[in-house]
Design a protein around this motif. Structure first.
Motif, mmCIF file in Angstrom:
data_model
loop_
_atom_site.group_PDB
_atom_site.id
_atom_site.type_symbol
_atom_site.label_atom_id
_atom_site.label_comp_id
_atom_site.label_asym_id
_atom_site.label_seq_id
_atom_site.Cartn_x
_atom_site.Cartn_y
_atom_site.Cartn_z
ATOM 1 N N GLU A 1 0.833 -1.209 0.000
ATOM 2 C CA GLU A 1 0.000 0.000 0.000
ATOM 3 C C GLU A 1 0.870 1.263 0.000
ATOM 4 N N LYS A 2 2.022 1.186 0.644
ATOM 5 C CA LYS A 2 2.906 2.365 0.729
ATOM 6 C C LYS A 2 3.380 2.788 -0.654
ATOM 7 N N PHE A 3 3.577 1.818 -1.547
ATOM 8 C CA PHE A 3 3.964 2.147 -2.924
ATOM 9 C C PHE A 3 2.941 3.083 -3.551
ATOM 10 N N TRP A 4 1.664 2.744 -3.427
ATOM 11 C CA TRP A 4 0.606 3.543 -4.055
ATOM 12 C C TRP A 4 0.474 4.905 -3.379
ATOM 13 N N GLU A 5 0.639 4.942 -2.075
ATOM 14 C CA GLU A 5 0.541 6.211 -1.360
ATOM 15 C C GLU A 5 1.670 7.157 -1.760
ATOM 16 N N ASP A 6 2.889 6.645 -1.806
ATOM 17 C CA ASP A 6 4.044 7.504 -2.056
ATOM 18 C C ASP A 6 4.180 7.902 -3.529
ATOM 19 N N THR A 7 3.693 7.067 -4.439
ATOM 20 C CA THR A 7 3.857 7.354 -5.865
ATOM 21 C C THR A 7 2.578 7.885 -6.505
ATOM 22 N N TYR A 8 1.562 8.118 -5.696
ATOM 23 C CA TYR A 8 0.247 8.498 -6.229
ATOM 24 C C TYR A 8 0.330 9.707 -7.158
ATOM 25 N N GLU A 9 1.007 10.755 -6.728
ATOM 26 C CA GLU A 9 1.059 11.991 -7.514
ATOM 27 C C GLU A 9 1.780 11.792 -8.842
ATOM 28 N N THR A 10 2.730 10.856 -8.890
ATOM 29 C CA THR A 10 3.459 10.628 -10.148
ATOM 30 C C THR A 10 2.665 9.755 -11.100
ATOM 31 N N ILE A 11 1.899 8.817 -10.573
ATOM 32 C CA ILE A 11 1.131 7.915 -11.430
ATOM 33 C C ILE A 11 -0.180 8.556 -11.878
ATOM 34 N N PHE A 12 -0.789 9.338 -10.980
ATOM 35 C CA PHE A 12 -2.107 9.902 -11.268
ATOM 36 C C PHE A 12 -2.114 11.425 -11.114
ATOM 37 N N PRO A 13 -1.365 12.137 -11.953
ATOM 38 C CA PRO A 13 -1.452 13.600 -11.915
ATOM 39 C C PRO A 13 -2.850 14.046 -12.358
ATOM 40 N N GLU A 14 -3.208 15.257 -12.024
ATOM 41 C CA GLU A 14 -4.560 15.743 -12.319
ATOM 42 C C GLU A 14 -4.882 15.676 -13.811
ATOM 43 N N LYS A 15 -3.867 15.813 -14.651
ATOM 44 C CA LYS A 15 -4.089 15.731 -16.100
ATOM 45 C C LYS A 15 -4.729 14.398 -16.489
ATOM 46 N N LYS A 16 -4.365 13.316 -15.796
ATOM 47 C CA LYS A 16 -4.934 12.004 -16.102
ATOM 48 C C LYS A 16 -6.439 11.987 -15.848
ATOM 49 N N PHE A 17 -6.875 12.674 -14.812
ATOM 50 C CA PHE A 17 -8.301 12.747 -14.524
ATOM 51 C C PHE A 17 -9.024 13.588 -15.575
ATOM 52 N N GLU A 18 -8.363 14.642 -16.037
ATOM 53 C CA GLU A 18 -8.964 15.500 -17.053
ATOM 54 C C GLU A 18 -9.147 14.770 -18.383
ATOM 55 N N GLU A 19 -8.314 13.765 -18.635
ATOM 56 C CA GLU A 19 -8.393 13.010 -19.898
ATOM 57 C C GLU A 19 -9.451 11.909 -19.873
ATOM 58 N N ALA A 20 -9.973 11.585 -18.692
ATOM 59 C CA ALA A 20 -10.824 10.409 -18.538
ATOM 60 C C ALA A 20 -12.116 10.491 -19.337
ATOM 61 N N ASP A 21 -12.771 11.654 -19.348
ATOM 62 C CA ASP A 21 -14.039 11.784 -20.072
ATOM 63 C C ASP A 21 -13.858 11.498 -21.557
#
Length: 248
Positions: free
Chosen positions: A8-28
């Motif tokens: 779980e620590k991997f996902w917590e610490d790398t979250y911002e690098t894997i899921f920057p806000e731009k990725k959410f903007e591209e989802a639609d």
């Protein structure tokens, strides 16, 4: 033996690098293209390894009954937050994709953003595909989106560096091993304070031919490969490997 994605620590610490806000903007836009690509008729959709909910929220905003599955509690909590913020209703389930099976329940199943190929034992990938096929309604479709061998061979870089929005630095090295079937990624995050943390994660990489053959062996009646969500040909200009499998 604990595998990298179980940390779980991997996902917590790398979250911002894997899921920057731009990725959410591209989802639609990505979901619009996927629905068109599969000629989706409005039936229930499963996002397998839904992560922080980029695509389940986009689906639910279109009044599609959506289920998001992930094994990581941290990411599921992020997904629930996103769904609440968007005021949409999504069913979430915490489960390993090797175990999740819901017979004949979904018109469309998604595996997006290189969420396929996590396992050191390649038989586990086959098991996942069997579960996907069995979870589809008759004639339902599955979309798998990955970086393939062909694409990786064209764009491969041994080292990349990026400066993050929070001022941290990211250094990542890549190594192909196991006879061009696996890629090892070593990601080091260096905070502004100088504190550094390194994580290693590995993925199995498939060619279009290999993934199609594996899906057919898992029981899909037909499989088609594309070079993007825009249904461009899978050729030397392909951006990704986007495979659409049709269940029985």
């Amino acid at each position: 033996m604990t595998e990298w994605f179980e940390n779980e620590k991997f996902w917590e610490d790398t979250y911002e690098t894997i899921f920057p806000e731009k990725k959410f903007e591209e989802a639609d836009d990505e979901i619009d293209k996927v629905l068109k690509l599969t000629n989706h008729q409005g039936g229930p959709v499963l996002d397998l390894c839904c992560g922080p909910g980029r695509h389940v929220v986009a689906l639910a905003k279109r009044n599609i009954r959506t289920t998001g599955v992930d094994r990581t509690r941290f990411l599921l909590n992020k997904a629930r937050e996103r769904a609440n913020q968007a005021s949409v209703n999504v069913e979430f389930a915490q489960s390993d994709m090797r175990d999740f099976l819901r017979e004949s329940s979904f018109e469309l199943i998604l595996s997006m953003f290189s969420s396929f190929g996590y396992f050191e034992n390649k038989d586990d990938d086959f098991r996942v595909l069997q579960n996907i096929r069995r979870s589809l309604l008759p004639g339902g479709k599955c979309v798998i989106d990955v970086a393939s061998k062909e694409v990786l061979a064209r764009i491969f870089k041994e080292v990349i560096h990026a400066e993050l929005a929070n001022g941290s630095q990211m250094f990542e090295t890549h190594e192909i091993f196991d006879d061009w079937t696996r890629i090892k990624n070593r990601r080091t995050l260096v905070e502004k304070s100088g504190r550094a943390q390194t994580y290693e994660f590995c993925l199995t990489v498939y060619s279009a031919f290999e993934l199609k053959e594996l899906m057919l062996r898992a029981g899909f009646q037909s499989v088609k490969a594309y070079g993007s969500f825009d249904a461009t040909p899978y050729d030397n200009k392909a951006l990704r490997l986007v495979v659409v499998g049709v269940g029985k």
